[in-house]
Design a protein around this motif. Sequence first.
Motif, short mmCIF file in Angstrom:
data_model
loop_
_atom_site.label_atom_id
_atom_site.label_comp_id
_atom_site.label_asym_id
_atom_site.label_seq_id
_atom_site.Cartn_x
_atom_site.Cartn_y
_atom_site.Cartn_z
N ALA A 74 0.81 -1.23 0.00
CA ALA A 74 0.00 0.00 0.00
C ALA A 74 0.84 1.27 0.00
CB ALA A 74 -0.93 0.01 1.22
N LEU A 75 2.09 1.14 0.46
CA LEU A 75 2.93 2.35 0.57
C LEU A 75 3.47 2.81 -0.78
CD1 LEU A 75 3.88 4.33 2.72
CD2 LEU A 75 5.91 2.90 3.08
N PRO B 27 1.95 3.09 -3.98
CA PRO B 27 1.14 4.15 -4.61
C PRO B 27 1.07 5.41 -3.74
CG PRO B 27 -0.26 2.35 -3.85
CD PRO B 27 1.17 1.88 -3.73
N ALA B 28 1.17 5.22 -2.42
CA ALA B 28 1.17 6.39 -1.53
C ALA B 28 2.40 7.25 -1.80
CB ALA B 28 1.15 5.94 -0.07
N ALA B 29 3.56 6.60 -1.98
CA ALA B 29 4.79 7.33 -2.25
C ALA B 29 4.69 8.07 -3.59
CB ALA B 29 5.97 6.36 -2.25
N GLU B 30 4.13 7.40 -4.60
CA GLU B 30 3.95 8.05 -5.90
C GLU B 30 3.02 9.24 -5.78
OE1 GLU B 30 5.60 7.24 -8.50
OE2 GLU B 30 6.21 5.13 -8.31
N ALA C 35 -2.55 3.31 -7.70
CA ALA C 35 -3.17 2.26 -6.89
C ALA C 35 -3.50 1.05 -7.76
CB ALA C 35 -4.43 2.80 -6.20
N ARG C 36 -4.06 1.32 -8.95
CA ARG C 36 -4.40 0.24 -9.89
C ARG C 36 -3.15 -0.54 -10.27
NH1 ARG C 36 -6.18 3.29 -14.02
NH2 ARG C 36 -7.53 4.55 -12.75
N ARG C 37 -2.10 0.18 -10.59
CA ARG C 37 -0.83 -0.43 -11.02
C ARG C 37 -0.28 -1.39 -9.95
NH1 ARG C 37 4.67 1.13 -12.05
NH2 ARG C 37 4.63 3.03 -10.78
#
Length: 420
Positions: free
Chosen positions: A245-246, A248-251, A317-319
């Motif tokens: 989860a981290l 997409p959060a970083a992106e 998130a999808r990726r």
Amino acid sequence: MEAGALSALTPVLARVEEDLADLGRIGARAGGGVTRLAWSEEEGRAKAFLVERLARLGVGAESDEAANVWAEIGPEGAPVLAIGSHLDTVPDGGRYDGALGVMAGLETMRLLLEAGRPLKRRVRLAAFTDEEGARFGTGLFGSTAVATGHDIDHLAEVRDRAGVALAEAMAARGRRLEELGRARERLDDVEAYLELHVEQGPRLERMGRDIGVVTAITGIRQVEYTFAGETNHAGTTALADRRDALLPAAETILAVRRAAERSGGRAVGTVGYVAAVPGAANVVPGEAVLSVEVRSPESEVMAEVHGEIARAAEAEARRHGVEVVRAVRHHVAPAAMDPAWRERLRRQARALGEEPVDLVSWAGHDAGALAARLPVAMLFVPSRGGLSHAPGEYTAPERYRAGLTAFARTVAAWAWGLEP
Ligand SMILES: [Zn+2]
């Protein structure tokens, strides 16, 4: 002759400095800062100090349902101009943020009383409760109470970090949450509101100017992002099998910066809070939470930047095979300042030989809350080194002299009926 009366109106800096010094002793900290949190004993003493200074002028003061302090001069029934700011501070904050605006209002009243010229209109000084929101997260509390009112059901749930309910803290100072709605009556007869404040940034100092006239106060929208993946072993879970989860959060954090940069100075964006759950070195995070704050004086720009961030977060998130949900945590609409009052401030500034600068306020102010109900204008004076919310916050009297003079004369011109 009218111009003569106005130009004779000159602030006495020595007594403003004395007021600021005495006020600065209330809640003073060892390193030179002050702590006067909302609803604290120190904020109460700061308000009592103002009431005492007003009493020396023979001006009575009242406190409303939000514990805002009010004092007024001028003929009963005449139109009212409200002026003021706040006396609370952030923890270990500065001695000028809010304080200078209230002391500027006090000095303006003193000058009007000393001038002896009969007032055609009323001037009402306000010291608003809890502008900072440092204790309960309820910033612009007092000004919002009088301008638009609060959602009382929401406030009933609010507690500080120590678990003290806002309602209890209010009760300790003799105020009842259920009565807060009545505070709105304080503005029923008010025509406009003016506030002097330290800039809290470096622009005026860098330009070598002493007066800023605020064009708009920034809107603020905070959205919380929660990314939900799968918690798993950091060694036995192959990279290809992870739903971290981290990532997409970083992106998304980087997308906030890029979207703000693309606005070309019309917005700023910040991720100030990040959490990885469960938050252990040897566990792939199954959940990540981010705060995304965007500020802009333009609603459309604020919406565009947030939209761009949301699209990036969803794509990332999808990726990564992760779900993402968003929740709005805080929203303040941008507030435009009134053109006619801005021009009055500029006129008095230019009469002093100053070149006032138009500035957006990227910080929130009580004036922003009041703008939802009234024509509002704000004048900035320089902050040394652009420093604020810190013990080193300082504005020398020579640096606020022009701003305070222009402010007092703008108020006087209106109260004496020299301005329409
Ligand atoms: Zn302030």
